[in-house]
Design an enzyme around this catalytic site. Structure first.
Site, PDB file in Angstrom:
ATOM      1  N   LYS A  62      -0.992 -36.210  -0.314  1.00  0.00           N
ATOM      2  CA  LYS A  62      -0.263 -36.132  -1.534  1.00  0.00           C
ATOM      3  C   LYS A  62      -0.405 -38.027  -2.073  1.00  0.00           C
ATOM      4  O   LYS A  62      -0.037 -38.031  -3.347  1.00  0.00           O
ATOM      5  CB  LYS A  62       0.672 -35.410  -1.334  1.00  0.00           C
ATOM      6  CG  LYS A  62       0.986 -34.093  -1.284  1.00  0.00           C
ATOM      7  CD  LYS A  62       1.677 -33.060  -0.502  1.00  0.00           C
ATOM      8  CE  LYS A  62       1.395 -31.390  -0.936  1.00  0.00           C
ATOM      9  NZ  LYS A  62       2.942 -30.873  -0.600  1.00  0.00           N
ATOM     10  N   ALA A  78       4.986 -35.741   1.553  1.00  0.00           N
ATOM     11  CA  ALA A  78       5.448 -34.701   1.628  1.00  0.00           C
ATOM     12  C   ALA A  78       5.048 -33.077   1.456  1.00  0.00           C
ATOM     13  O   ALA A  78       4.563 -33.170   1.437  1.00  0.00           O
ATOM     14  CB  ALA A  78       7.445 -34.396   1.647  1.00  0.00           C
ATOM     15  N   ASP A  79       4.974 -32.424   2.903  1.00  0.00           N
ATOM     16  CA  ASP A  79       4.130 -31.302   3.595  1.00  0.00           C
ATOM     17  C   ASP A  79       5.308 -30.719   4.159  1.00  0.00           C
ATOM     18  O   ASP A  79       5.868 -31.580   5.240  1.00  0.00           O
ATOM     19  CB  ASP A  79       3.110 -30.962   3.345  1.00  0.00           C
ATOM     20  CG  ASP A  79       2.364 -29.773   2.942  1.00  0.00           C
ATOM     21  OD1 ASP A  79       2.300 -29.637   2.039  1.00  0.00           O
ATOM     22  OD2 ASP A  79       2.135 -29.231   4.813  1.00  0.00           O
ATOM     23  N   GLN A  80       5.244 -28.992   4.567  1.00  0.00           N
ATOM     24  CA  GLN A  80       6.293 -28.043   5.129  1.00  0.00           C
ATOM     25  C   GLN A  80       5.204 -26.988   5.836  1.00  0.00           C
ATOM     26  O   GLN A  80       4.235 -26.696   4.977  1.00  0.00           O
ATOM     27  CB  GLN A  80       6.989 -27.544   4.708  1.00  0.00           C
ATOM     28  CG  GLN A  80       8.127 -27.240   6.064  1.00  0.00           C
ATOM     29  CD  GLN A  80       9.341 -26.178   5.279  1.00  0.00           C
ATOM     30  OE1 GLN A  80       9.639 -26.085   4.260  1.00  0.00           O
ATOM     31  NE2 GLN A  80      10.865 -27.591   6.165  1.00  0.00           N
ATOM     32  N   ALA A 115       6.605 -32.819   7.320  1.00  0.00           N
ATOM     33  CA  ALA A 115       6.228 -34.167   7.537  1.00  0.00           C
ATOM     34  C   ALA A 115       6.372 -35.114   6.094  1.00  0.00           C
ATOM     35  O   ALA A 115       6.341 -34.846   5.031  1.00  0.00           O
ATOM     36  CB  ALA A 115       4.226 -34.333   7.743  1.00  0.00           C
TER      37      ALA A 115
END
Length: 202
Positions: A62, A78-80, A115
């Protein structure tokens, strides 16, 4: 009042309201620019299965996707991911899938992997993954229905069908991890990096 000292506003490669609220609350000037990537395709082509690795990969992708269109600017990706044992969860498609996720999570401890990655001119300068462990209460069908009725469409906007900052708080009996990680942005780690780059006044 802003604490941001960058030449340009920070770029957040996300439309997440929770992440935007966290950055605004921290006094950081930013612009939200959506990342144009197919998350599921990226994950499948990577063949990664560990939840922390998946979250880290998507955060990096991203950040890089938006960085290529934002030269000279710091870009946050960001990612989850949510894992119950070896099972990875994605955002529910609708009420029925949301109910199924809640039945699976109820009475168990699951893990959230959040993250963050920072890119500048197509290069990753910083990356970090934080973990929160969430223990959901035992829930009967009546409680699940009541929660879904009250939460409405919001249940489809978050993996696990809950938002801890809202009605989802009623679902839990124990939480290990900081609030920022749970909301999808390891803010303390991110701020430490930005401070090291002399981009913050404090």
């Amino acid at each position: 009042m802003t604490l941001w000292r960058g030449k340009h506003p920070l770029i957040l490669a996300s439309q997440s309201r929770a992440r935007q609220t966290l950055l605004a609350g921290a006094g950081i000037d930013f612009e939200a620019v959506p990342a144009e990537i197919d998350e599921r395709a990226v994950q499948q082509s990577s063949r990664l299965s560990a939840p922390g690795d998946v979250a880290a990969l998507l955060a990096r992708e991203k950040a890089l996707s938006v960085s290529s269109r934002q030269p000279g600017k710091f870009v946050i990706g960001a990612d989850q991911t949510l894992a119950l044992g070896k099972r990875l969860f994605t955002k529910p498609d609708g009420r029925e899938q949301a109910a199924e996720q809640l039945r699976a999570l109820a009475g168990h401890r699951h893990e959230l992997y959040s993250a963050v990655a920072v890119a500048f001119d197509d290069k990753i300068l910083f990356a970090s993954v934080a973990i929160a462990r969430m223990t959901m209460r035992r829930l009967g069908e009546t409680e699940i229905d009541a929660y879904l009725n009250a939460a409405g469409e919001a249940v489809t906007s978050s993996v696990g069908a809950y938002q801890l900052e809202g009605l989802g708080v009623h679902l839990f009996e124990h939480i290990e991890g900081d609030h920022f990680t749970i909301l999808g942005l390891p803010l303390l780690q991110l701020l430490s990096f930005l401070r090291s780059e002399r981009l913050l006044a404090v």
